[in-house]
Design an enzyme around this catalytic site. Sequence first.
Site, PDB file in Angstrom:
ATOM      1  NE  ARG A 280      -9.901  -1.867  -4.134  1.00 31.24           N
ATOM      2  CZ  ARG A 280      -9.412  -1.449  -2.985  1.00 31.24           C
ATOM      3  NH1 ARG A 280      -8.295  -1.964  -2.502  1.00 31.24           N
ATOM      4  NH2 ARG A 280     -10.020  -0.533  -2.274  1.00 31.24           N
TER       5      ARG A 280
ATOM      6  CG  PHE B  26      -1.988   0.946   1.281  1.00 31.43           C
ATOM      7  CD1 PHE B  26      -3.087   0.806   0.450  1.00 31.43           C
ATOM      8  CD2 PHE B  26      -1.947   2.018   2.153  1.00 31.43           C
ATOM      9  CE1 PHE B  26      -4.129   1.719   0.485  1.00 31.43           C
ATOM     10  CE2 PHE B  26      -2.984   2.939   2.197  1.00 31.43           C
ATOM     11  CZ  PHE B  26      -4.079   2.783   1.362  1.00 31.43           C
TER      12      PHE B  26
ATOM     13  CG  ASP C 274      -0.855  -2.993   6.261  1.00 29.51           C
ATOM     14  OD1 ASP C 274      -1.983  -3.333   6.670  1.00 29.51           O
ATOM     15  OD2 ASP C 274      -0.584  -1.840   5.902  1.00 29.51           O
TER      16      ASP C 274
ATOM     17  CE1 TYR D 210      -9.933   2.607   6.143  1.00 26.20           C
ATOM     18  CE2 TYR D 210      -9.073   3.362   8.259  1.00 26.20           C
ATOM     19  CZ  TYR D 210      -8.922   3.179   6.892  1.00 26.20           C
ATOM     20  OH  TYR D 210      -7.757   3.571   6.295  1.00 26.20           O
ATOM     21  CE  LYS D 211      -8.558  -0.204   3.976  1.00 27.96           C
ATOM     22  NZ  LYS D 211      -7.121  -0.266   3.760  1.00 27.96           N
TER      23      LYS D 211
HETATM   24  C1  LIG Z   1      -6.357   0.844   4.007  1.00 26.66           C
HETATM   25  C2  LIG Z   1      -4.926   0.531   4.238  1.00 26.66           C
HETATM   26  C3  LIG Z   1      -4.155   1.343   5.062  1.00 26.66           C
HETATM   27  C4  LIG Z   1      -4.772   2.594   5.636  1.00 26.66           C
HETATM   28  O1  LIG Z   1      -3.926   3.331   6.398  1.00 26.66           O
HETATM   29  P1  LIG Z   1      -4.515   4.549   7.246  1.00 26.66           P
HETATM   30  O2  LIG Z   1      -3.367   5.007   8.013  1.00 26.66           O
HETATM   31  O3  LIG Z   1      -5.656   4.024   8.040  1.00 26.66           O
HETATM   32  O4  LIG Z   1      -5.025   5.569   6.272  1.00 26.66           O
HETATM   33  C5  LIG Z   1      -2.840   0.979   5.296  1.00 26.66           C
HETATM   34  N1  LIG Z   1      -2.316  -0.140   4.736  1.00 26.66           N
HETATM   35  C6  LIG Z   1      -3.040  -0.937   3.922  1.00 26.66           C
HETATM   36  C7  LIG Z   1      -2.440  -2.162   3.346  1.00 26.66           C
HETATM   37  C8  LIG Z   1      -4.360  -0.612   3.637  1.00 26.66           C
HETATM   38  O5  LIG Z   1      -5.078  -1.377   2.831  1.00 26.66           O
END
Ligand SMILES: *Cc1c(COP(=O)(O)O)cnc(C)c1O
Length: 420
Positions: free
Chosen positions: A380, A126, A205, A230-231
Amino acid sequence: MRTDAEYARQLDQQDELARFRDEFVVDDPELIYLDGNSLGRLPKRTQELLAEEVEHGWGRRLIRAWNEGWFEAPERVGGKIARLIGAKANEVIVADSTSVNMYKLAAAACAARPGRSKLVTDDLNFPSDKYILQGMEQHLPGGLHMQMVESPDGLTMPLERIEAALDEDTALLTLSHTAFKSGFTYDMVRLTEMAHRVGALVLWDLSHSAGALPVRLNEAGADLAVGCSYKYLNGGPGAPAFMYVHQELQPDLPNPVPGWFAQKDQFAMDDEFEPVEGMRRYLTGTPPTLSLLAIEPGIDLLLEAGIERLRAKSVAQTDYLIELWQQELEPLGFQLKSPYEAEQRGSHVALGHEHGLAIDLALIRDVNVLPDFRPPDIIRLGVAPIYTTFAELHEAVARLKQVVQEGIYEQYLGEVPTVT
Ligand SMILES: *Cc1c(COP(=O)(O)O)cnc(C)c1O
């Protein structure tokens, strides 16, 4: 394999998790929501809990509420997340954002591996994770440098490529367990072994895995992990994230951003920092308490449903979607950009199309389907097994077909929206 609408309805009738959909707010039954991997739906229990916390907790109890459940909430909620990711309750805590937690644990890992200067990640990771590592290169001492292993196709990774990047100079290997674009999922056991063989620590992660598939951190011997709430955990926009630190590492792994919430005797207000025992040592400042409390009902629902059952349904649903793609969408120019094999896949299906962005916009604006778009050409389709139905997947593909066959997307060719 059958894919027709009647078959989708049958699958929904046989679904032992079907009742959980009623636990979520579904205000528009015609809307097909396939973006639970970006922002999960609102659980009804969360709506009630937030109203109660605002009115009673904040409104009436005021500062006293800290002693009535607020203070322990980071480890209480963390302990529940632990059950979804194969960790012990005393190894997980909720705090800050995933990005900030990523920095805290990556920097701590480097400090625990003095003399080593390499941080290994991959280009499937990410963006925020990559930027945090780049920031560490620039701002931390020790000549840290990042090596970003390249995927041959931007979608998957042959494990030998990661192995080749690991050496005696590597302090940390950090990867997304499930890649945000393609949904490719790493074999945590094998990768953790590879890193440990050269004496490096591993930081996973779990943002696209937690709540969608069983993660087995302890079984894999994983050192560190972070993830988003939040996902698939349905914690609400910007809800604080979680951190995992293997029990045995905790005493030797200092928090690089120690604030008063990490202090041993927090309310003694001493001048000198001394870390509290356990996962609280990775806290920094006051948690966003309403958002933190809002995570708990969503996690309770996942625990009630059972992560193994959720995974089984998710696999059945993404398999079904891929079958639909093959029958209905491949002839219209869509490519599958997720692994075909379920073991290598998280809970979303990525489809590429040369007019991907325009099709995504047409889905949202004209036919009431909410997926999301990731550049250059990926739509997606996120399956959240706790509330997504087979009938929705069938209908989403029918609407996708309509958007392409009727040329509805053509009006959006060339448009660039801010949030996708
Ligand atoms: C959604 C996501 C994040 C989000 O990071 P925030 O700090 O909450 O904005 C980080 N890493 C991955 C792999 C994600 O999918």
